[in-house]
Scaffold this motif. Structure first.
Motif, mmCIF file in Angstrom:
data_model
loop_
_atom_site.group_PDB
_atom_site.id
_atom_site.type_symbol
_atom_site.label_atom_id
_atom_site.label_comp_id
_atom_site.label_asym_id
_atom_site.label_seq_id
_atom_site.Cartn_x
_atom_site.Cartn_y
_atom_site.Cartn_z
ATOM 1 N N LEU A 2 0.834 -1.206 0.000
ATOM 2 C CA LEU A 2 0.000 0.000 0.000
ATOM 3 C C LEU A 2 0.866 1.251 0.000
ATOM 4 O O LEU A 2 0.565 2.224 -0.704
ATOM 5 C CB LEU A 2 -0.925 0.000 1.216
ATOM 6 N N GLY A 3 1.958 1.236 0.776
ATOM 7 C CA GLY A 3 2.847 2.391 0.807
ATOM 8 C C GLY A 3 3.518 2.633 -0.531
ATOM 9 O O GLY A 3 3.620 3.780 -0.993
ATOM 10 N N VAL A 4 3.973 1.567 -1.177
ATOM 11 C CA VAL A 4 4.616 1.704 -2.489
ATOM 12 C C VAL A 4 3.634 2.244 -3.517
ATOM 13 O O VAL A 4 3.967 3.126 -4.321
ATOM 14 C CB VAL A 4 5.190 0.345 -2.937
ATOM 15 N N LEU A 53 12.494 8.980 -2.963
ATOM 16 C CA LEU A 53 11.254 8.212 -2.889
ATOM 17 C C LEU A 53 11.457 6.762 -3.341
ATOM 18 O O LEU A 53 10.860 5.842 -2.776
ATOM 19 C CB LEU A 53 10.177 8.886 -3.745
ATOM 20 N N VAL A 54 12.289 6.573 -4.348
ATOM 21 C CA VAL A 54 12.586 5.206 -4.780
ATOM 22 C C VAL A 54 13.331 4.449 -3.682
ATOM 23 O O VAL A 54 13.056 3.273 -3.398
ATOM 24 C CB VAL A 54 13.400 5.224 -6.082
ATOM 25 N N GLU A 55 14.290 5.123 -3.044
ATOM 26 C CA GLU A 55 15.020 4.497 -1.949
ATOM 27 C C GLU A 55 14.080 4.178 -0.782
ATOM 28 O O GLU A 55 14.213 3.134 -0.135
ATOM 29 C CB GLU A 55 16.147 5.415 -1.487
ATOM 30 N N ALA A 56 13.131 5.073 -0.529
ATOM 31 C CA ALA A 56 12.175 4.836 0.549
ATOM 32 C C ALA A 56 11.290 3.626 0.255
ATOM 33 O O ALA A 56 10.885 2.911 1.176
ATOM 34 C CB ALA A 56 11.314 6.078 0.769
ATOM 35 N N ALA A 113 11.845 -3.347 3.632
ATOM 36 C CA ALA A 113 12.991 -4.070 4.186
ATOM 37 C C ALA A 113 12.566 -4.775 5.471
ATOM 38 O O ALA A 113 11.818 -4.211 6.278
ATOM 39 C CB ALA A 113 14.145 -3.114 4.462
ATOM 40 N N PRO A 114 13.027 -5.995 5.699
ATOM 41 C CA PRO A 114 12.628 -6.722 6.910
ATOM 42 C C PRO A 114 13.287 -6.138 8.153
ATOM 43 O O PRO A 114 14.383 -5.568 8.094
ATOM 44 C CB PRO A 114 13.123 -8.155 6.639
ATOM 45 N N GLY A 115 12.596 -6.273 9.281
ATOM 46 C CA GLY A 115 13.156 -5.819 10.550
ATOM 47 C C GLY A 115 12.925 -4.335 10.795
ATOM 48 O O GLY A 115 12.334 -3.619 9.989
ATOM 49 N N GLU A 116 13.389 -3.866 11.936
ATOM 50 C CA GLU A 116 13.203 -2.477 12.356
ATOM 51 C C GLU A 116 14.441 -1.631 12.123
ATOM 52 O O GLU A 116 14.478 -0.467 12.518
ATOM 53 C CB GLU A 116 12.838 -2.425 13.842
ATOM 54 N N LEU A 117 15.455 -2.195 11.491
ATOM 55 C CA LEU A 117 16.710 -1.478 11.329
ATOM 56 C C LEU A 117 16.569 -0.253 10.429
ATOM 57 O O LEU A 117 17.191 0.776 10.663
ATOM 58 C CB LEU A 117 17.773 -2.427 10.761
ATOM 59 N N GLN A 124 15.358 5.335 8.855
ATOM 60 C CA GLN A 124 15.898 5.794 7.579
ATOM 61 C C GLN A 124 14.801 5.934 6.531
ATOM 62 O O GLN A 124 14.816 6.863 5.719
ATOM 63 C CB GLN A 124 16.972 4.812 7.095
ATOM 64 N N ALA A 125 13.821 5.055 6.546
ATOM 65 C CA ALA A 125 12.716 5.144 5.592
ATOM 66 C C ALA A 125 11.914 6.419 5.799
ATOM 67 O O ALA A 125 11.556 7.105 4.833
ATOM 68 C CB ALA A 125 11.812 3.919 5.719
ATOM 69 N N GLN A 126 11.646 6.773 7.044
ATOM 70 C CA GLN A 126 10.905 8.002 7.321
ATOM 71 C C GLN A 126 11.689 9.237 6.892
ATOM 72 O O GLN A 126 11.119 10.182 6.336
ATOM 73 C CB GLN A 126 10.568 8.074 8.807
#
Length: 221
Positions: free
Chosen positions: A64-66, A142-145, A151-155, A159-161
């Protein structure tokens, strides 16, 4: 250099630039206030909350985010394409600028000397390149986000935000720089069209950026 030959350029152009720059400086201040009164600030807060929900539950909402970011990507790509297209056309037309200036000799068209014509095209080209750079960087963020969201996990959540916020801000800056460039392009027809278009542009921005006026109590309530 005889400054009396083009007084309109010396008066109207700085006023137009100060009007546009002053408005966006106030918009930036109003958007980053604790209680933003602009649509830009409110939209950034809503987007931040939306991004938080997407990142926190990326297993269910990653797709949904993508899909939701697709509109932002298309907008940034469109702004970058228009900016580089106009910049290329401007470079092609600049060769005939010194011949076309002979048709605009009236004082209302401002100075049409060689250095002034070169300044007109150079200022428009720099703004277009700046718009292209911001829009291109917005696409990259935006592409990187998109990858970081899934990406799996909370790491990579933080960075996504950050990448999402950078992409949205850069996209906004790139589109605004493109709109301001369209006003600067009218300098070829004299400083009067630039001043009128700057006033009209700020009026349109004001009605888009603020809900019920600057500092409205209804927005703060």
């Amino acid at each position: 250099m005889d400054l009396s030959r083009y007084p309109l350029d010396l008066i109207l152009m700085p006023l137009s630039i100060c009007l546009t720059a002053g408005y966006h400086a106030y918009l930036w201040h109003a958007s980053n206030a604790k209680n933003p009164v602009s649509n830009v600030g409110l939209s950034m807060k809503r987007r931040k909350a939306w991004a938080q929900t997407i990142v926190d539950d990326n297993n269910k909402k990653g797709i949904l985010g993508v899909q939701s970011l697709r509109n932002s990507l298309m907008s940034a790509i469109l702004s970058a394409s228009i900016a580089i297209l106009i910049s290329t056309s401007l470079a092609a037309l600049s060769n005939n600028a010194y011949n076309s200036r002979l048709l605009l000799r009236h004082a209302v068209f401002g100075s049409q000397t060689g250095p002034t014509v070169a300044l007109k095209f150079a200022s428009s080209s720099l703004l277009l390149l700046f718009s292209f750079l911001c829009s291109s960087m917005a696409v990259w963020c935006l592409v990187e986000a998109n990858f970081l969201i899934n990406a799996p996990g909370e790491l990579f959540q933080g960075q996504a935000q950050r990448m999402l916020k950078r992409g949205w801000v850069l996209g906004l800056v790139g589109s605004r720089a493109l709109y301001v460039t369209l006003s600067i392009l009218l300098w070829s027809f004299g400083p009067v069209p630039v001043a009128l278009s700057s006033v009209a542009l700020v009026w349109v921005f004001y009605n888009l950026d603020f809900i019920n006026g600057i500092g409205s109590k209804e927005v703060l309530s």
